[in-house]
Motif scaffolding. Structure first.
Motif, mmCIF file in Angstrom:
data_model
loop_
_atom_site.group_PDB
_atom_site.id
_atom_site.type_symbol
_atom_site.label_atom_id
_atom_site.label_comp_id
_atom_site.label_asym_id
_atom_site.label_seq_id
_atom_site.Cartn_x
_atom_site.Cartn_y
_atom_site.Cartn_z
ATOM 1 N N SER A 76 13.802 14.282 46.840
ATOM 2 C CA SER A 76 13.154 13.725 45.996
ATOM 3 C C SER A 76 12.328 14.890 45.379
ATOM 4 N N ASN A 77 11.431 15.281 46.530
ATOM 5 C CA ASN A 77 10.041 16.272 47.097
ATOM 6 C C ASN A 77 10.874 17.529 46.557
ATOM 7 N N LEU A 78 11.484 17.596 47.480
ATOM 8 C CA LEU A 78 12.454 19.122 47.909
ATOM 9 C C LEU A 78 12.128 19.741 46.464
ATOM 10 N N ARG A 79 13.426 18.977 46.299
ATOM 11 C CA ARG A 79 13.913 19.448 44.631
ATOM 12 C C ARG A 79 12.380 19.905 43.750
ATOM 13 N N ARG A 80 11.295 19.111 43.763
ATOM 14 C CA ARG A 80 10.472 18.764 42.722
ATOM 15 C C ARG A 80 9.055 19.523 43.203
ATOM 16 N N HIS A 81 9.205 20.431 44.611
ATOM 17 C CA HIS A 81 8.437 21.495 44.880
ATOM 18 C C HIS A 81 8.780 22.930 45.062
ATOM 19 N N SER A 82 10.430 22.720 45.220
ATOM 20 C CA SER A 82 10.947 23.968 45.161
ATOM 21 C C SER A 82 11.388 24.709 46.305
ATOM 22 N N ILE A 83 11.609 23.431 47.623
ATOM 23 C CA ILE A 83 11.167 24.374 48.547
ATOM 24 C C ILE A 83 12.696 24.639 49.191
ATOM 25 N N PRO A 84 12.925 25.850 50.211
ATOM 26 C CA PRO A 84 14.494 26.007 50.000
ATOM 27 C C PRO A 84 14.961 25.068 51.476
ATOM 28 N N MET A 85 15.684 24.234 51.554
ATOM 29 C CA MET A 85 16.886 24.271 52.192
ATOM 30 C C MET A 85 17.893 25.111 53.708
ATOM 31 N N ARG A 86 18.252 25.167 54.067
ATOM 32 C CA ARG A 86 19.000 25.880 54.999
ATOM 33 C C ARG A 86 19.841 24.755 55.804
ATOM 34 N N VAL A 132 20.014 20.264 58.150
ATOM 35 C CA VAL A 132 19.792 20.428 56.835
ATOM 36 C C VAL A 132 18.584 20.504 57.102
ATOM 37 N N TYR A 133 18.198 22.141 57.877
ATOM 38 C CA TYR A 133 16.555 22.474 57.886
ATOM 39 C C TYR A 133 15.747 22.656 57.032
ATOM 40 N N VAL A 134 14.356 22.079 56.370
ATOM 41 C CA VAL A 134 13.511 22.474 55.979
ATOM 42 C C VAL A 134 12.359 23.074 56.514
ATOM 43 N N PRO A 135 11.215 23.475 56.226
ATOM 44 C CA PRO A 135 10.295 24.705 57.057
ATOM 45 C C PRO A 135 8.939 23.706 56.374
ATOM 46 N N LYS A 136 8.824 22.895 58.054
ATOM 47 C CA LYS A 136 7.790 22.679 58.965
ATOM 48 C C LYS A 136 6.388 22.832 57.767
ATOM 49 N N PHE A 137 5.471 23.848 57.738
ATOM 50 C CA PHE A 137 4.773 24.688 56.768
ATOM 51 C C PHE A 137 4.368 23.558 55.959
ATOM 52 N N ASP A 138 5.612 23.601 54.809
ATOM 53 C CA ASP A 138 5.755 23.177 53.697
ATOM 54 C C ASP A 138 5.290 21.181 53.725
ATOM 55 N N ILE A 139 6.548 21.159 54.612
ATOM 56 C CA ILE A 139 6.527 19.372 54.498
ATOM 57 C C ILE A 139 5.203 19.042 55.205
ATOM 58 N N ASP A 140 5.143 19.419 55.853
ATOM 59 C CA ASP A 140 3.866 18.574 56.542
ATOM 60 C C ASP A 140 3.006 18.998 55.570
ATOM 61 N N LYS A 141 2.658 20.332 54.240
ATOM 62 C CA LYS A 141 1.502 20.124 53.117
ATOM 63 C C LYS A 141 1.931 18.957 52.265
ATOM 64 N N ILE A 142 2.781 19.004 51.816
ATOM 65 C CA ILE A 142 3.200 17.797 51.090
ATOM 66 C C ILE A 142 3.288 16.072 51.483
ATOM 67 N N PHE A 143 3.769 15.940 52.650
ATOM 68 C CA PHE A 143 3.590 14.557 52.618
ATOM 69 C C PHE A 143 2.385 13.984 53.601
ATOM 70 N N LYS A 144 1.772 15.193 54.438
ATOM 71 C CA LYS A 144 0.466 14.960 55.006
ATOM 72 C C LYS A 144 -1.034 14.417 54.249
ATOM 73 N N SER A 145 -0.783 15.070 52.729
ATOM 74 C CA SER A 145 -1.424 15.345 51.136
ATOM 75 C C SER A 145 -1.222 14.069 50.548
ATOM 76 N N GLU A 146 -0.117 13.343 50.576
ATOM 77 C CA GLU A 146 0.352 11.847 49.741
ATOM 78 C C GLU A 146 -0.178 10.701 50.632
ATOM 79 N N LYS A 147 -0.212 10.996 52.249
ATOM 80 C CA LYS A 147 -0.559 9.959 52.526
ATOM 81 C C LYS A 147 -2.517 9.435 52.447
#
Length: 183
Positions: free
Chosen positions: A152-162, A168-183
Protein backbone atom coordinates in the motif's frame (compact mmCIF):
# COMPACT_ATOMS: atom_id res chain seq x y z
CA UNK A 1 -27.41 -8.57 -27.07
CA UNK A 2 -29.19 -11.21 -24.98
CA UNK A 3 -30.88 -10.27 -21.76
CA UNK A 4 -29.03 -10.79 -18.51
CA UNK A 5 -30.32 -13.40 -16.07
CA UNK A 6 -29.26 -11.27 -13.13
CA UNK A 7 -31.60 -8.52 -12.00
CA UNK A 8 -29.68 -5.24 -12.12
CA UNK A 9 -31.24 -2.09 -10.69
CA UNK A 10 -29.86 1.10 -12.24
CA UNK A 11 -30.68 4.78 -12.31
CA UNK A 12 -31.24 6.41 -15.68
CA UNK A 13 -28.49 8.90 -16.59
CA UNK A 14 -31.05 11.30 -18.09
CA UNK A 15 -34.07 11.36 -15.80
CA UNK A 16 -32.58 9.66 -12.71
CA UNK A 17 -35.45 7.18 -12.31
CA UNK A 18 -34.57 3.67 -11.12
CA UNK A 19 -35.13 0.90 -13.67
CA UNK A 20 -34.42 -2.79 -14.14
CA UNK A 21 -31.56 -3.06 -16.65
CA UNK A 22 -32.09 -5.52 -19.50
CA UNK A 23 -28.33 -6.02 -19.92
CA UNK A 24 -25.15 -4.93 -18.17
CA UNK A 25 -24.62 -1.99 -20.55
CA UNK A 26 -28.07 -0.40 -20.07
CA UNK A 27 -27.94 3.21 -18.86
CA UNK A 28 -31.34 4.51 -20.07
CA UNK A 29 -34.74 3.63 -18.71
CA UNK A 30 -36.60 4.18 -22.00
CA UNK A 31 -36.30 5.02 -25.67
CA UNK A 32 -37.22 8.62 -24.85
CA UNK A 33 -34.19 9.02 -22.55
CA UNK A 34 -31.93 7.27 -25.06
CA UNK A 35 -33.08 9.68 -27.79
CA UNK A 36 -32.47 12.64 -25.46
CA UNK A 37 -28.84 11.53 -24.97
CA UNK A 38 -28.44 11.15 -28.74
CA UNK A 39 -29.84 14.66 -29.35
CA UNK A 40 -27.52 16.11 -26.71
CA UNK A 41 -24.51 14.52 -28.41
CA UNK A 42 -25.59 15.94 -31.78
CA UNK A 43 -26.04 19.40 -30.22
CA UNK A 44 -22.56 19.21 -28.68
CA UNK A 45 -21.04 18.30 -32.05
CA UNK A 46 -22.81 21.20 -33.78
CA UNK A 47 -21.77 23.58 -30.98
CA UNK A 48 -18.14 22.51 -31.39
CA UNK A 49 -18.35 22.96 -35.18
CA UNK A 50 -19.71 26.51 -34.71
CA UNK A 51 -16.97 27.28 -32.18
CA UNK A 52 -14.31 25.97 -34.56
CA UNK A 53 -15.73 28.07 -37.42
CA UNK A 54 -15.50 31.19 -35.25
CA UNK A 55 -11.90 30.34 -34.30
CA UNK A 56 -10.94 29.70 -37.95
CA UNK A 57 -12.45 33.05 -38.96
CA UNK A 58 -10.43 34.81 -36.23
CA UNK A 59 -6.97 33.71 -37.38
CA UNK A 60 -4.64 36.43 -38.66
CA UNK A 61 -6.56 39.46 -37.37
CA UNK A 62 -5.14 42.11 -35.01
CA UNK A 63 -8.52 42.82 -33.38
CA UNK A 64 -11.08 40.19 -32.50
CA UNK A 65 -14.67 40.39 -31.36
CA UNK A 66 -15.57 39.21 -27.87
CA UNK A 67 -17.08 35.99 -29.24
CA UNK A 68 -13.91 35.21 -31.20
CA UNK A 69 -11.71 35.83 -28.13
CA UNK A 70 -13.93 33.66 -25.94
CA UNK A 71 -13.83 30.76 -28.40
CA UNK A 72 -10.20 31.04 -29.50
CA UNK A 73 -8.62 31.39 -26.06
CA UNK A 74 -11.24 29.41 -24.12
CA UNK A 75 -12.00 32.26 -21.72
CA UNK A 76 -15.39 32.65 -20.10
CA UNK A 77 -17.49 35.65 -21.07
CA UNK A 78 -17.62 37.11 -17.52
CA UNK A 79 -13.83 36.85 -17.23
CA UNK A 80 -13.25 38.69 -20.50
CA UNK A 81 -15.62 41.52 -19.61
CA UNK A 82 -14.17 41.72 -16.06
CA UNK A 83 -10.69 42.18 -17.55
CA UNK A 84 -12.07 44.94 -19.78
CA UNK A 85 -13.87 46.63 -16.88
CA UNK A 86 -10.75 46.50 -14.66
CA UNK A 87 -8.61 47.94 -17.45
CA UNK A 88 -6.35 44.93 -17.89
CA UNK A 89 -7.36 44.84 -21.56
CA UNK A 90 -8.21 47.76 -23.80
CA UNK A 91 -11.41 47.23 -25.73
CA UNK A 92 -12.86 49.28 -28.54
CA UNK A 93 -16.54 49.66 -29.29
CA UNK A 94 -16.92 50.73 -32.95
CA UNK A 95 -20.65 50.07 -33.07
CA UNK A 96 -23.66 48.82 -31.21
CA UNK A 97 -23.18 45.38 -29.63
CA UNK A 98 -19.63 45.00 -30.90
CA UNK A 99 -16.53 44.91 -28.74
CA UNK A 100 -13.12 44.60 -30.35
CA UNK A 101 -10.12 43.42 -28.33
CA UNK A 102 -6.44 43.63 -29.25
CA UNK A 103 -4.99 40.11 -29.63
CA UNK A 104 -1.55 41.06 -28.28
CA UNK A 105 -3.01 42.19 -24.95
CA UNK A 106 -4.94 38.93 -24.51
CA UNK A 107 -1.83 36.91 -25.31
CA UNK A 108 0.30 38.84 -22.80
CA UNK A 109 -2.23 38.15 -20.05
CA UNK A 110 -2.43 34.49 -20.98
CA UNK A 111 1.40 34.22 -21.10
CA UNK A 112 1.50 35.43 -17.51
CA UNK A 113 -1.05 32.77 -16.56
CA UNK A 114 0.83 29.99 -18.37
CA UNK A 115 3.98 30.34 -16.28
CA UNK A 116 3.62 27.90 -13.38
CA UNK A 117 4.30 29.14 -9.87
CA UNK A 118 5.64 25.76 -8.76
CA UNK A 119 8.54 24.27 -10.64
CA UNK A 120 8.30 20.60 -11.37
CA UNK A 121 10.73 18.42 -9.48
CA UNK A 122 13.21 16.65 -11.72
CA UNK A 123 12.22 13.06 -12.36
CA UNK A 124 14.29 10.58 -10.43
CA UNK A 125 15.93 7.71 -12.27
CA UNK A 126 15.56 4.40 -10.47
CA UNK A 127 18.04 1.57 -10.41
CA UNK A 128 16.04 -1.62 -10.04
CA UNK A 129 19.00 -3.99 -10.04
CA UNK A 130 18.90 -6.51 -7.15
CA UNK A 131 21.99 -5.02 -5.45
CA UNK A 132 20.27 -1.59 -5.19
CA UNK A 133 16.95 -2.97 -3.95
CA UNK A 134 15.17 -4.74 -1.11
CA UNK A 135 12.74 -7.57 -1.64
CA UNK A 136 9.25 -7.14 -0.21
CA UNK A 137 10.02 -9.81 2.42
CA UNK A 138 13.19 -7.98 3.49
CA UNK A 139 11.28 -4.71 3.85
CA UNK A 140 8.57 -6.32 6.00
CA UNK A 141 11.16 -7.97 8.29
CA UNK A 142 13.45 -4.92 8.46
CA UNK A 143 10.73 -2.42 9.35
CA UNK A 144 8.38 -4.89 11.11
CA UNK A 145 5.34 -4.23 8.91
CA UNK A 146 3.11 -6.58 6.97
CA UNK A 147 3.58 -7.15 3.27
CA UNK A 148 0.19 -5.54 2.55
CA UNK A 149 1.39 -2.37 4.31
CA UNK A 150 4.52 -2.38 2.15
CA UNK A 151 2.45 -2.73 -1.03
CA UNK A 152 0.00 0.00 0.00
CA UNK A 153 2.90 2.39 0.70
CA UNK A 154 4.48 1.54 -2.65
CA UNK A 155 1.22 2.42 -4.43
CA UNK A 156 0.66 5.56 -2.34
CA UNK A 157 4.15 6.93 -3.10
CA UNK A 158 4.25 5.63 -6.72
CA UNK A 159 7.43 3.66 -6.20
CA UNK A 160 8.34 1.28 -9.03
CA UNK A 161 8.69 -2.45 -8.47
CA UNK A 162 10.49 -5.13 -10.45
CA UNK A 163 9.76 -8.82 -10.29
CA UNK A 164 12.58 -11.26 -10.97
CA UNK A 165 11.50 -14.87 -10.54
CA UNK A 166 9.43 -15.05 -7.37
CA UNK A 167 10.95 -11.95 -5.73
CA UNK A 168 9.67 -8.39 -6.06
CA UNK A 169 12.38 -5.74 -5.79
CA UNK A 170 11.92 -2.11 -4.69
CA UNK A 171 14.57 0.67 -4.50
CA UNK A 172 16.37 0.87 -1.12
CA UNK A 173 16.64 4.66 -1.16
CA UNK A 174 12.88 5.25 -1.39
CA UNK A 175 11.95 2.51 1.06
CA UNK A 176 14.39 3.87 3.65
CA UNK A 177 12.99 7.35 3.14
CA UNK A 178 9.38 6.23 3.59
CA UNK A 179 9.66 3.83 6.49
CA UNK A 180 12.33 5.67 8.47
CA UNK A 181 10.25 8.85 8.36
CA UNK A 182 7.19 6.98 9.70
CA UNK A 183 8.98 5.73 12.83
Amino acid sequence: MPESKAKIMRHCIVCGKPFLAKNVNSVHCSKKCSDETFRNKKRAIKREERRQAIVDNADGHQYLTAAQVINKYNISKPTLYRWIRLGKIKAYNPGIRMTLVDVTEIETILEVRKNPLVEEAPKRLYSLEPEDCYTIGEVSKLFRVSESTVYSNLRRHSIPMRQIGRFVYVPKFDIDKIFKSEK
